[in-house]
Design an enzyme around this catalytic site. Sequence first.
Site, mmCIF file in Angstrom:
data_model
loop_
_atom_site.group_PDB
_atom_site.id
_atom_site.type_symbol
_atom_site.label_atom_id
_atom_site.label_comp_id
_atom_site.label_asym_id
_atom_site.label_seq_id
_atom_site.Cartn_x
_atom_site.Cartn_y
_atom_site.Cartn_z
ATOM 1 N N ASN A 159 8.062 4.929 2.963
ATOM 2 C CA ASN A 159 7.897 6.162 3.741
ATOM 3 C C ASN A 159 6.458 6.348 4.233
ATOM 4 O O ASN A 159 5.954 7.456 4.315
ATOM 5 C CB ASN A 159 8.377 7.374 2.949
ATOM 6 C CG ASN A 159 8.556 8.643 3.780
ATOM 7 O OD1 ASN A 159 8.311 9.742 3.305
ATOM 8 N ND2 ASN A 159 8.981 8.524 5.019
ATOM 9 N N ASP A 175 9.332 -5.070 8.499
ATOM 10 C CA ASP A 175 8.350 -4.191 7.883
ATOM 11 C C ASP A 175 6.938 -4.561 8.348
ATOM 12 O O ASP A 175 6.422 -5.621 7.980
ATOM 13 C CB ASP A 175 8.448 -4.290 6.366
ATOM 14 C CG ASP A 175 7.659 -3.213 5.653
ATOM 15 O OD1 ASP A 175 6.749 -2.624 6.268
ATOM 16 O OD2 ASP A 175 7.948 -2.962 4.474
ATOM 17 N N ARG A 231 7.689 2.572 8.700
ATOM 18 C CA ARG A 231 8.852 2.632 9.589
ATOM 19 C C ARG A 231 9.569 3.972 9.599
ATOM 20 O O ARG A 231 9.913 4.478 10.673
ATOM 21 C CB ARG A 231 9.847 1.516 9.236
ATOM 22 C CG ARG A 231 9.295 0.136 9.510
ATOM 23 C CD ARG A 231 10.146 -0.942 8.918
ATOM 24 N NE ARG A 231 10.128 -0.849 7.463
ATOM 25 C CZ ARG A 231 10.894 -1.580 6.664
ATOM 26 N NH1 ARG A 231 11.760 -2.432 7.168
ATOM 27 N NH2 ARG A 231 10.810 -1.438 5.357
#
Length: 154
Positions: free
Chosen positions: A11, A123, A14
């Site tokens: 958190n 990621d 992305r």
Amino acid sequence: MIKVLFVCHGNICRSPMSEFIFRDMVKRRGLSAQFSIASAATSREEIGNPVYPPARRKLREHGIDPVGKTARQMTKADYQEYDYLLAAERYNINNMLRITGGDPDHKISRLLDFSDRPRDIDDPWYTGNFDVAYDDIVEGCEAFLAYLEEEGKI
């Protein structure tokens, strides 16, 4: 009101990028009052930390400021609170299912499952490529909005 929760591992990249990009999109379309939008992590690693600086810079390049956002972990209660729980990648879904105990109402999916090319959002914490992450998130958010329109929800 349509309640959307974007979810990734920490958190800080992305999912907050998704949250703020989607907020910007619905605001520009005059739809803000129809949505509640948030983001969360599946892990506890970054709880309380702000948006990762390269993600913050990428958003600001596009006139979006994630000011005030800090990481929080998704909870089982989020499943009842939100209509859509949109993951960045399949790995997140596995963790979301562990947190929620299942998905009986079929609320959980990847953001890019709404696009013409369903896939994970890599990621950028590991790849370092915030440009690709930003573009993938925009693609997913646009596709999700199109889905909501087609379904007559907005």
